[in-house]
Scaffold this motif. Structure first.
Motif, PDB file in Angstrom:
ATOM      1  N   LYS A   1       0.841  -1.203   0.000  1.00 51.44           N
ATOM      2  CA  LYS A   1       0.000   0.000   0.000  1.00 51.44           C
ATOM      3  C   LYS A   1       0.876   1.254   0.000  1.00 51.44           C
ATOM      4  CE  LYS A   1      -3.950  -2.268   2.034  1.00 51.44           C
ATOM      5  NZ  LYS A   1      -4.847  -2.557   3.138  1.00 51.44           N
TER       6      LYS A   1
ATOM      7  N   VAL B   1      -6.932   1.301   8.871  1.00 48.40           N
ATOM      8  CA  VAL B   1      -6.339   0.465   9.922  1.00 48.40           C
ATOM      9  C   VAL B   1      -6.356  -0.962   9.382  1.00 48.40           C
ATOM     10  CG1 VAL B   1      -6.513  -0.357  12.289  1.00 48.40           C
ATOM     11  CG2 VAL B   1      -7.133   2.013  11.739  1.00 48.40           C
TER      12      VAL B   1
ATOM     13  N   ASP C   1     -11.542   2.877   3.533  1.00 44.77           N
ATOM     14  CA  ASP C   1     -11.887   1.452   3.501  1.00 44.77           C
ATOM     15  C   ASP C   1     -13.395   1.258   3.340  1.00 44.77           C
ATOM     16  OD1 ASP C   1     -10.070  -0.661   3.610  1.00 44.77           O
ATOM     17  OD2 ASP C   1      -9.639  -0.378   5.741  1.00 44.77           O
TER      18      ASP C   1
ATOM     19  N   GLY D   1      -3.726 -12.619  -9.012  1.00 41.68           N
ATOM     20  CA  GLY D   1      -3.779 -11.817 -10.236  1.00 41.68           C
ATOM     21  C   GLY D   1      -5.172 -11.420 -10.676  1.00 41.68           C
TER      22      GLY D   1
HETATM   23  N1  LIG Z   1      -8.210  -2.453   6.454  1.00 44.16           N
HETATM   24  C1  LIG Z   1      -8.237  -3.483   5.586  1.00 44.16           C
HETATM   25  N2  LIG Z   1      -7.723  -4.658   5.947  1.00 44.16           N
HETATM   26  C2  LIG Z   1      -7.766  -5.687   5.059  1.00 44.16           C
HETATM   27  C3  LIG Z   1      -8.290  -5.515   3.750  1.00 44.16           C
HETATM   28  C4  LIG Z   1      -8.825  -4.262   3.417  1.00 44.16           C
HETATM   29  O1  LIG Z   1      -9.359  -4.029   2.290  1.00 44.16           O
HETATM   30  N3  LIG Z   1      -8.769  -3.266   4.350  1.00 44.16           N
HETATM   31  N4  LIG Z   1      -8.218  -6.542   2.814  1.00 44.16           N
HETATM   32  C5  LIG Z   1      -7.439  -7.727   3.095  1.00 44.16           C
HETATM   33  C6  LIG Z   1      -5.989  -7.707   2.697  1.00 44.16           C
HETATM   34  N5  LIG Z   1      -5.590  -6.852   1.574  1.00 44.16           N
HETATM   35  C7  LIG Z   1      -5.466  -5.529   1.799  1.00 44.16           C
HETATM   36  O2  LIG Z   1      -5.395  -5.047   2.883  1.00 44.16           O
HETATM   37  C8  LIG Z   1      -5.122  -7.402   0.334  1.00 44.16           C
HETATM   38  C9  LIG Z   1      -5.261  -8.738   0.048  1.00 44.16           C
HETATM   39  C10 LIG Z   1      -4.719  -9.265  -1.147  1.00 44.16           C
HETATM   40  C11 LIG Z   1      -4.057  -8.468  -2.042  1.00 44.16           C
HETATM   41  C12 LIG Z   1      -3.396  -9.003  -3.273  1.00 44.16           C
HETATM   42  O3  LIG Z   1      -2.938  -8.255  -4.095  1.00 44.16           O
HETATM   43  N6  LIG Z   1      -3.299 -10.330  -3.414  1.00 44.16           N
HETATM   44  C13 LIG Z   1      -2.546 -10.953  -4.479  1.00 44.16           C
HETATM   45  C14 LIG Z   1      -1.746 -12.127  -3.905  1.00 44.16           C
HETATM   46  C15 LIG Z   1      -0.794 -11.668  -2.848  1.00 44.16           C
HETATM   47  C16 LIG Z   1       0.028 -12.813  -2.261  1.00 44.16           C
HETATM   48  O4  LIG Z   1       0.859 -13.353  -2.976  1.00 44.16           O
HETATM   49  O5  LIG Z   1      -0.171 -13.110  -1.066  1.00 44.16           O
HETATM   50  C17 LIG Z   1      -3.482 -11.505  -5.545  1.00 44.16           C
HETATM   51  O6  LIG Z   1      -4.588 -11.928  -5.198  1.00 44.16           O
HETATM   52  O7  LIG Z   1      -3.072 -11.500  -6.708  1.00 44.16           O
HETATM   53  C18 LIG Z   1      -3.926  -7.123  -1.762  1.00 44.16           C
HETATM   54  C19 LIG Z   1      -4.462  -6.608  -0.586  1.00 44.16           C
HETATM   55  C20 LIG Z   1      -7.461  -8.051   4.581  1.00 44.16           C
HETATM   56  N7  LIG Z   1      -7.251  -6.903   5.396  1.00 44.16           N
END
Ligand SMILES: Nc1nc2c(c(=O)[nH]1)N[C@@H](CN(C=O)c1ccc(C(=O)N[C@@H](CCC(=O)O)C(=O)O)cc1)CN2
Length: 297
Positions: free
Chosen positions: A54, A97, A121, A266
């Motif tokens: 982020k 957060v 969020d 992806g």
């Molecule tokens: N306050 C928040 N906490 C959490 C959120 C949120 O939206 N707000 N979401 C999830 C986690 N998350 C961002 O925070 C998030 C999850 C996954 C990805 C992502 O790009 N995933 C990749 C794979 C990554 C890997 O190899 O592990 C994909 O799917 O291609 C980005 C952000 C929980 N907490």
């Protein structure tokens, strides 16, 4: 049938570019960068990775990133005080957060303390209410990202049967509200839904957000359905000691029946952070007294 791949990674890159253009215009007109504060409590490895991404993507988009890494034993009172300070800080447009929080902290209390107009969020009850009644507000990043991918793929969604599997406040419920606002006929299915495969088989659009690895099978799908897989599950790989990521949908099987499908990784994942940047920019223009047009980005 061999499903078309919905490339969330590419779509997210395009969205980040559009955010970057408007972030540069914001800095030129307002005289400061749009600012996002991200608060991480503890050392959960996945959360550390997401928070790092982020910060990096915020800076790459031309916005200011403020990171607060607090120890796992931070008290709830100290976290609430940090959030209050960010609410009052004029260079912070958006506050996030990172979830999950350690068990001794009440997540709902923390979310309720974030000023609704900095709640990028979209988790605050005020923003959930705005979404439910169709007023402008912040929409949670993951479901809004799913909606963007669906509209890009299908154009109008009106009249389509949509089944959302999962009823979390973060994905399932807001996803259902968004699809309803697009005039879909929406069913929210969950762990106690009777004959889940039969319910899913009705759907032109399936959004799987249940957190169960590869639960949705090929024979649950209507041929040609558009499948959005929100699941990110780490499972054991064939090679001993290694892991791999899978979604909530059996991708290999589902690809033989679906019309289009998001991969994991992806697919939806990269959209989460791209939409966070978009929401931060929307917050910044609004805080500067020059709200963006609803379809500006
Ligand atoms: N306050 C928040 N906490 C959490 C959120 C949120 O939206 N707000 N979401 C999830 C986690 N998350 C961002 O925070 C998030 C999850 C996954 C990805 C992502 O790009 N995933 C990749 C794979 C990554 C890997 O190899 O592990 C994909 O799917 O291609 C980005 C952000 C929980 N907490």
């Amino acid at each position: 049938m061999s499903a078309a791949l919905i490339d969330g990674k590419a779509f997210a890159a395009g969205l980040r570019d559009r955010v970057g253009t408007l972030a540069a215009r914001f800095e030129a007109q307002v005289g400061r960068k749009a600012g996002l504060a991200v608060v991480l409590v503890g050392e959960d490895p996945a959360s550390q990775v997401y928070v790092r991404s982020k910060g990096k993507q915020t800076v790459e988009a031309g916005m200011a990133s403020f990171e607060y890494k607090l120890p796992a034993d931070t008290s709830e009172a100290d976290l609430l005080a940090r959030v209050e300070a960010l609410n009052a800080d004029p260079v912070i447009d958006g506050i996030l957060v990172q979830l999950p929080l350690p068990d001794h902290i009440d997540e709902q209390k923390v979310i309720a303390t974030i000023a609704p107009d900095k709640d990028v969020d979209g988790f605050h009850v005020v923003n959930a209410g705005r979404l439910a009644v169709g007023q402008p507000g912040f929409v949670p990043c993951t479901p809004l990202g799913c909606l963007m991918l669906l509209k890009d793929r299908l154009g109008t969604l009106a009249g389509r049967e949509a089944v959302v599997i999962g009823r979390s406040n973060i994905v399932g419920k807001p996803m259902a509200q968004l699809l309803l606002a697009e005039s879909c006929t929406v069913t929210v299915a969950h762990s106690r839904t009777a004959d889940l495969p039969a319910v899913v088989r009705r759907a032109d659009i399936v959004v799987a957000a249940v957190g169960r690895p590869e639960m949705v099978k090929a024979d649950w799908l209507k041929p040609g359905a558009t499948v959005i897989d929100v699941g990110i599950n780490r499972v054991a790989a064939a090679e001993p000691g290694k892991t791999r990521l899978v979604g909530d949908v059996d991708f290999t099987g589902a690809s033989t029946v679906a019309g289009a499908i998001t991969p994991v990784p992806g697919g939806v994942g990269p959209m989460t952070i791209a939409v966070l940047l978009r929401n931060t920019l929307v917050a910044a223009w609004r805080n500067a007294g020059q709200p963006l047009a609803p379809d500006a980005i």
